[in-house]
Design an enzyme around this catalytic site. Sequence first.
Site, short mmCIF file in Angstrom:
data_model
loop_
_atom_site.label_atom_id
_atom_site.label_comp_id
_atom_site.label_asym_id
_atom_site.label_seq_id
_atom_site.Cartn_x
_atom_site.Cartn_y
_atom_site.Cartn_z
N GLU A 152 0.81 -1.21 0.00
CA GLU A 152 0.00 0.00 0.00
C GLU A 152 0.85 1.27 0.00
O GLU A 152 0.36 2.35 0.34
CB GLU A 152 -0.93 0.01 1.22
CG GLU A 152 -1.97 -1.08 1.24
CD GLU A 152 -3.04 -0.93 0.15
OE1 GLU A 152 -2.89 -0.07 -0.75
OE2 GLU A 152 -4.03 -1.68 0.21
N HIS A 191 -3.20 2.52 8.59
CA HIS A 191 -4.23 1.84 7.79
C HIS A 191 -4.53 0.50 8.45
O HIS A 191 -3.63 -0.27 8.74
CB HIS A 191 -3.72 1.62 6.37
CG HIS A 191 -4.54 0.64 5.57
ND1 HIS A 191 -5.91 0.72 5.47
CD2 HIS A 191 -4.17 -0.45 4.84
CE1 HIS A 191 -6.35 -0.28 4.72
NE2 HIS A 191 -5.31 -1.00 4.33
N HIS A 214 -7.65 -2.91 9.02
CA HIS A 214 -8.80 -3.66 8.53
C HIS A 214 -9.78 -3.89 9.68
O HIS A 214 -10.32 -4.97 9.85
CB HIS A 214 -8.36 -4.99 7.94
CG HIS A 214 -7.52 -4.87 6.71
ND1 HIS A 214 -6.98 -5.96 6.06
CD2 HIS A 214 -7.14 -3.79 5.99
CE1 HIS A 214 -6.29 -5.56 5.01
NE2 HIS A 214 -6.37 -4.24 4.95
N TYR A 246 -20.35 13.14 18.50
CA TYR A 246 -19.70 14.42 18.24
C TYR A 246 -18.22 14.29 17.87
O TYR A 246 -17.62 15.22 17.30
CB TYR A 246 -19.86 15.37 19.43
CG TYR A 246 -19.17 14.96 20.70
CD1 TYR A 246 -17.81 15.14 20.88
CD2 TYR A 246 -19.91 14.39 21.75
CE1 TYR A 246 -17.18 14.77 22.06
CE2 TYR A 246 -19.30 14.04 22.93
CZ TYR A 246 -17.94 14.22 23.09
OH TYR A 246 -17.33 13.85 24.26
N HIS A 305 -12.81 -2.77 2.67
CA HIS A 305 -11.36 -2.85 2.89
C HIS A 305 -10.96 -2.48 4.31
O HIS A 305 -10.40 -3.30 5.02
CB HIS A 305 -10.66 -1.92 1.88
CG HIS A 305 -9.18 -2.07 1.83
ND1 HIS A 305 -8.44 -1.83 0.69
CD2 HIS A 305 -8.27 -2.42 2.77
CE1 HIS A 305 -7.15 -2.03 0.94
NE2 HIS A 305 -7.03 -2.40 2.20
N TYR A 309 -9.85 21.68 23.49
CA TYR A 309 -9.88 20.58 24.47
C TYR A 309 -8.47 20.17 24.87
O TYR A 309 -7.54 20.21 24.05
CB TYR A 309 -10.61 19.39 23.87
CG TYR A 309 -10.65 18.18 24.77
CD1 TYR A 309 -11.53 18.10 25.84
CD2 TYR A 309 -9.78 17.10 24.54
CE1 TYR A 309 -11.58 16.99 26.66
CE2 TYR A 309 -9.82 15.97 25.36
CZ TYR A 309 -10.72 15.92 26.41
OH TYR A 309 -10.75 14.83 27.22
#
Length: 243
Positions: free
Chosen positions: A104, A122, A124, A143, A184, A239
Amino acid sequence: MAEQHGTGQEAEGAERGVTGTRGEGSAELGEGVAEAWAELVDTARRTVADGLVVGTSGNVSVRVGDTVLVTPSGVPYDRLTPADVTGVDLTGRQVLGALVPTSELPLHLGVYRTTDARAVVHTHAVHATAVSTLVDELPAIHYMTAALGGPVRVARYATYGTPELAENTLRALDGRTGCLMRNHGTLTHGAGLAQAYDRTAQLEWMCRVWLTASSVPGMTPTLLSREQLAEAGERLRGYGQRG
């Protein structure tokens, strides 16, 4: 997705501000690269421990200067060592290590070329992948949607590791720090590995909440409006601890 790994050709030594040559251990690397690689390996192992990936699926990268350190293809994360450091430049040319980078790689490089990201995760993840098969956009169930830049889009499906998948994902990421990838998984990015990982975990949690709420017979989950998300986004910017 990750493929089987192999060995690459021997390469020239230090370039683009990163010292060391392919196949050498962390003792020969610049301190920043060695520390970044150690954090990358820890993050990759965490994706497995937290159930966000199975086996060698998913991938992680971090940018150090003009070099992108990335998990190698098909190597279980618990087997990675300091000597396995794998890095490419922003064109994809390998400059560190002998292991083949993740399949990837085009996806990761696309993110670095088009955003200010310093790290990409990334996965799965189960709930997020399930949601990616059901909708074109994750409904605004919480939120924390605002923390990812707004409603999370689902990138159109394309075969893993292809330029088409990278293009589809970049479109879904426009104005966002995370997206789902059809049939994916997930992709998030951040200013560092910790932030990119936290966004991945938050996205998976939101997908789980929506699936749980929407599965109750005869009931429809309430969703947040654009105005409510905008207000939450403003509050989230202030925050946490200051200083």
